[in-house]
Design an enzyme around this catalytic site. Structure first.
Site, PDB file in Angstrom:
ATOM      1  N   TRP A  14       1.186  -0.847   0.034  1.00  0.00           N
ATOM      2  CA  TRP A  14      -0.203  -0.190   0.091  1.00  0.00           C
ATOM      3  C   TRP A  14       0.960   1.608   0.122  1.00  0.00           C
ATOM      4  O   TRP A  14       0.733   2.209  -0.892  1.00  0.00           O
ATOM      5  CB  TRP A  14      -1.008  -0.361   1.554  1.00  0.00           C
ATOM      6  CG  TRP A  14      -2.034   1.085   1.128  1.00  0.00           C
ATOM      7  CD1 TRP A  14      -2.849   1.955   2.344  1.00  0.00           C
ATOM      8  CD2 TRP A  14      -2.943   1.850  -0.457  1.00  0.00           C
ATOM      9  NE1 TRP A  14      -3.928   2.536   2.152  1.00  0.00           N
ATOM     10  CE2 TRP A  14      -4.011   2.186   0.849  1.00  0.00           C
ATOM     11  CE3 TRP A  14      -2.937   1.623  -0.917  1.00  0.00           C
ATOM     12  CZ2 TRP A  14      -4.244   3.110  -0.056  1.00  0.00           C
ATOM     13  CZ3 TRP A  14      -3.568   1.862  -1.999  1.00  0.00           C
ATOM     14  CH2 TRP A  14      -4.076   3.081  -1.344  1.00  0.00           C
ATOM     15  N   GLY A 139     -10.666   3.706   3.539  1.00  0.00           N
ATOM     16  CA  GLY A 139     -11.181   3.869   2.678  1.00  0.00           C
ATOM     17  C   GLY A 139     -11.433   2.217   1.332  1.00  0.00           C
ATOM     18  O   GLY A 139     -10.193   1.664   2.133  1.00  0.00           O
ATOM     19  N   SER A 141     -10.069   0.040  -0.584  1.00  0.00           N
ATOM     20  CA  SER A 141      -8.867   0.268  -1.793  1.00  0.00           C
ATOM     21  C   SER A 141      -7.789  -0.671  -1.824  1.00  0.00           C
ATOM     22  O   SER A 141      -6.917  -0.779  -0.918  1.00  0.00           O
ATOM     23  CB  SER A 141      -8.309   2.507  -0.996  1.00  0.00           C
ATOM     24  OG  SER A 141      -7.729   2.195   0.242  1.00  0.00           O
ATOM     25  N   ALA A 143      -4.786  -1.644  -2.543  1.00  0.00           N
ATOM     26  CA  ALA A 143      -3.189  -1.100  -3.120  1.00  0.00           C
ATOM     27  C   ALA A 143      -3.505  -1.704  -4.438  1.00  0.00           C
ATOM     28  O   ALA A 143      -2.623  -1.364  -5.825  1.00  0.00           O
ATOM     29  CB  ALA A 143      -1.918  -1.920  -2.248  1.00  0.00           C
ATOM     30  N   LYS A 194     -13.318  -3.157  10.695  1.00  0.00           N
ATOM     31  CA  LYS A 194     -13.897  -3.492   9.649  1.00  0.00           C
ATOM     32  C   LYS A 194     -12.914  -4.789   9.022  1.00  0.00           C
ATOM     33  O   LYS A 194     -13.121  -5.395   8.964  1.00  0.00           O
ATOM     34  CB  LYS A 194     -14.396  -2.274   8.270  1.00  0.00           C
ATOM     35  CG  LYS A 194     -12.406  -1.766   7.564  1.00  0.00           C
ATOM     36  CD  LYS A 194     -11.968  -2.952   6.656  1.00  0.00           C
ATOM     37  CE  LYS A 194     -10.133  -1.771   6.334  1.00  0.00           C
ATOM     38  NZ  LYS A 194      -9.266  -2.789   5.712  1.00  0.00           N
ATOM     39  N   ASP A 247     -15.614  -0.942   3.794  1.00  0.00           N
ATOM     40  CA  ASP A 247     -14.546  -1.116   3.297  1.00  0.00           C
ATOM     41  C   ASP A 247     -15.310  -2.540   4.037  1.00  0.00           C
ATOM     42  O   ASP A 247     -13.999  -3.630   3.697  1.00  0.00           O
ATOM     43  CB  ASP A 247     -13.714  -0.040   4.594  1.00  0.00           C
ATOM     44  CG  ASP A 247     -11.988   0.485   4.332  1.00  0.00           C
ATOM     45  OD1 ASP A 247     -11.838  -1.162   2.773  1.00  0.00           O
ATOM     46  OD2 ASP A 247     -11.405   0.192   4.626  1.00  0.00           O
ATOM     47  N   SER A 257      -7.817  -9.845  -0.332  1.00  0.00           N
ATOM     48  CA  SER A 257      -8.195  -9.094   1.566  1.00  0.00           C
ATOM     49  C   SER A 257      -6.958  -9.917   2.404  1.00  0.00           C
ATOM     50  O   SER A 257      -7.359 -11.157   2.502  1.00  0.00           O
ATOM     51  CB  SER A 257      -9.165  -9.657   1.986  1.00  0.00           C
ATOM     52  OG  SER A 257      -8.687  -8.621   3.374  1.00  0.00           O
ATOM     53  N   ARG A 258      -6.134  -9.158   2.637  1.00  0.00           N
ATOM     54  CA  ARG A 258      -5.159  -9.999   3.415  1.00  0.00           C
ATOM     55  C   ARG A 258      -6.001 -10.208   5.124  1.00  0.00           C
ATOM     56  O   ARG A 258      -5.550 -12.076   6.025  1.00  0.00           O
ATOM     57  CB  ARG A 258      -3.528  -8.859   3.620  1.00  0.00           C
ATOM     58  CG  ARG A 258      -3.192  -8.723   2.783  1.00  0.00           C
ATOM     59  CD  ARG A 258      -1.963  -7.332   3.099  1.00  0.00           C
ATOM     60  NE  ARG A 258      -3.101  -6.513   3.168  1.00  0.00           N
ATOM     61  CZ  ARG A 258      -2.182  -5.605   3.824  1.00  0.00           C
ATOM     62  NH1 ARG A 258      -0.919  -4.954   4.138  1.00  0.00           N
ATOM     63  NH2 ARG A 258      -3.108  -4.369   3.391  1.00  0.00           N
ATOM     64  N   ASN A 259      -6.719  -9.527   5.448  1.00  0.00           N
ATOM     65  CA  ASN A 259      -7.431 -10.147   6.652  1.00  0.00           C
ATOM     66  C   ASN A 259      -8.428 -10.527   6.496  1.00  0.00           C
ATOM     67  O   ASN A 259      -8.468 -11.966   7.521  1.00  0.00           O
ATOM     68  CB  ASN A 259      -8.279  -8.787   7.594  1.00  0.00           C
ATOM     69  CG  ASN A 259      -7.141  -7.422   7.675  1.00  0.00           C
ATOM     70  OD1 ASN A 259      -6.538  -8.112   8.688  1.00  0.00           O
ATOM     71  ND2 ASN A 259      -6.904  -6.539   6.648  1.00  0.00           N
TER      72      ASN A 259
END
Length: 328
Positions: A14, A139, A141, A143, A194, A247, A257-259
Site C-alpha cells: 500500500w 476507505g 481501496s 492497493a 472492519k 470497507d 483481502s489480507r485480513n
C-alpha cells in the site's frame, strides 16, 4: 501551502502504491523502509516491487532506509507502517522534525492496545506541534487494484478544513478520488474494526460456509460496528460510509483481502502464527482484535460476532464458535 517533497513511510504494497500515485501527479517522493531485505530486492530489480505485479517505481521516487534522509526536508509525511510501530517511530523522528509543522496523513489502520487511541491521535500526542495537521486516509481501496488504475474513492478526514480541502485538491487524480470528512475518529475506527470483521468473513470461507452465512455475518457485524463506533463519539455517517460499510464489504468479500485470507487460514485450522506466515504481508486486523474486544468489554456492549472472532484469533478456540455466535 508549498509542497515539493513528500515522504511515504513504508514500502509495503500500500505504501508503494500511494507513493507511485503521488509521484505520477508530479511530486518528488521519498519512500522510507525499515526492511533492508525489501529495499535490496527493490533496488536489485531495477525498482520493481516483489509483491506488486508489473510495478516499477516512478522516476520521481527515491528509496531510503534512513529516517534522517526521509524526514529532514520533507513537506509532508504519509504513514503506512504497522499500527504497532507508530508511537515508537514518532518518538524516533521527533528530533529530526525539531518542532517543524507539516501536514501528516495516516494510512495505517488500528487502535492502540489499552488506550484505544487511533493512529492520528498517537501521532498528535507524540508530535504535539502537529495538532490539527494530521489526517486519516481510509476507505475501500485494495492497493493492487489502485496499481492497475481501478477507480477508487478514499476518505481524507481531519479537523483543519482549509488544509484538508487543499490536500484533497493536490492529491486527487485518477484513479484515486478523495472525499473529505470532519469525523476523523469515525474514519479511523471504521478502518480498524472492519479489518476484524474481514477476519470473520475469512473464517467462514475457511470453514467452508457459503455466501448465505457470510451475508448474515456482515449484517450482524455492521450492527456491532455501529454500537462500538457510536460509543466512541463517531457519526452514523462514518459507520455506513466508505470507511465503515464500504470497507467492510470490500475486505470481507474479496479473495485478495489480507485480513480475509488470514481468517480463512484460521478457519482451516492453522494457528495465528502459521496463518500470518502464509499470508505474508501485514494483516492489521490481527493487531486490532484485542483492542476492539477490550473496548467492547469496557463499554459493556453486546457484540457476539466480534467476541467470537476474538476467541478464535487470540484464545485459539475452534472456528465453530463463530457459527454459534451467529445463532446457527
Amino acid at each position: 501551502m508549498q509542497i515539493n517533497k513528500i515522504t511515504v513511510l513504508g514500502a509495503g504494497v500500500w505504501g508503494s502504491v500511494i507513493a507511485q500515485h503521488i509521484a505520477k501527479i508530479g511530486y518528488k517522493v521519498t519512500v522510507w523502509e525499515y526492511s533492508k531485505e525489501l529495499l535490496a530486492k527493490i533496488k536489485d530489480s531495477d525498482g520493481r516491487h516483489p509483491h506488486i505485479p508489473d510495478f516499477k517505481f516512478h522516476d520521481n521516487i527515491t528509496l531510503t532506509g534512513s529516517e534522517e534522509d526521509a524526514v529532514k526536508d520533507s513537506d509532508m509525511l504519509v504513514f503506512v507502517i504497522s499500527s504497532k510501530a507508530i508511537r515508537a517511530f514518532c518518538a524516533k523522528i521527533k528530533p529530526i522534525l525539531n518542532g517543524r509543522v507539516i501536514p501528516v496523513i495516516s494510512a495505517s489502520k488500528g487502535l492502540e492496545d489499552k488506550t484505544f487511541k487511533t493512529m492520528c491521535e498517537i501521532i498528535e500526542e507524540e508530535l504535539p506541534q502537529l495538532k490539527d495537521y494530521v489526517f486519516a486516509f481510509s476507505g475501500p481501496s485494495f492497493a493492487l487494484e489502485v496499481a492497475r488504475n481501478i477507480p477508487t474513492k478514499i476518505i481524507l478526514a481531519g479537523h483543519n478544513g482549509v488544509l484538508m480541502s487543499e490536500l484533497k485538491e493536490k492529491l486527487s487524480a485518477p484513479p484515486v478520488i478523495l472525499e473529505t470528512s470532519f469525523d476523523r475518529r469515525g474514519a479511523e475506527y471504521g478502518g480498524a474494526i472492519k479489518n476484524v470483521v474481514a477476519i470473520g468473513c475469512g473464517l467462514l470461507d475457511g470453514i467452508g460456509d457459503g455466501a448465505n452465512t457470510k451475508a448474515a455475518l456482515l449484517t450482524q457485524a455492521m450492527q456491532e460496528l455501529n454500537a462500538i463506533m457510536l460509543s466512541q463519539g463517531c457519526t452514523t455517517e462514518a459507520v455506513y460510509g466508505l470507511c465503515g460499510l464500504g470497507d467492510a464489504v470490500l475486505t470481507g468479500m474479496s479473495a485478495i483481502s489480507r485480513n480475509r485470507r488470514l481468517g480463512e487460514k484460521l478457519g482451516q485450522g492453522l494457528t495465528l502464527e502459521q496463518a500470518k506466515e502464509q499470508v505474508g504481508t501485514i494483516a492489521e486486523g490481527a493487531n486490532s482484535v484485542q483492542s476492539v474486544y477490550d473496548l467492547i468489554q469496557k463499554n459493556k456492549l453486546n457484540c457476539p460476532v466480534i467476541t467470537a472472532i476474538w476467541k478464535i484469533v487470540i484464545k485459539g478456540e475452534k472456528p465453530s464458535v463463530l457459527i454459534q455466535a451467529l445463532g446457527f
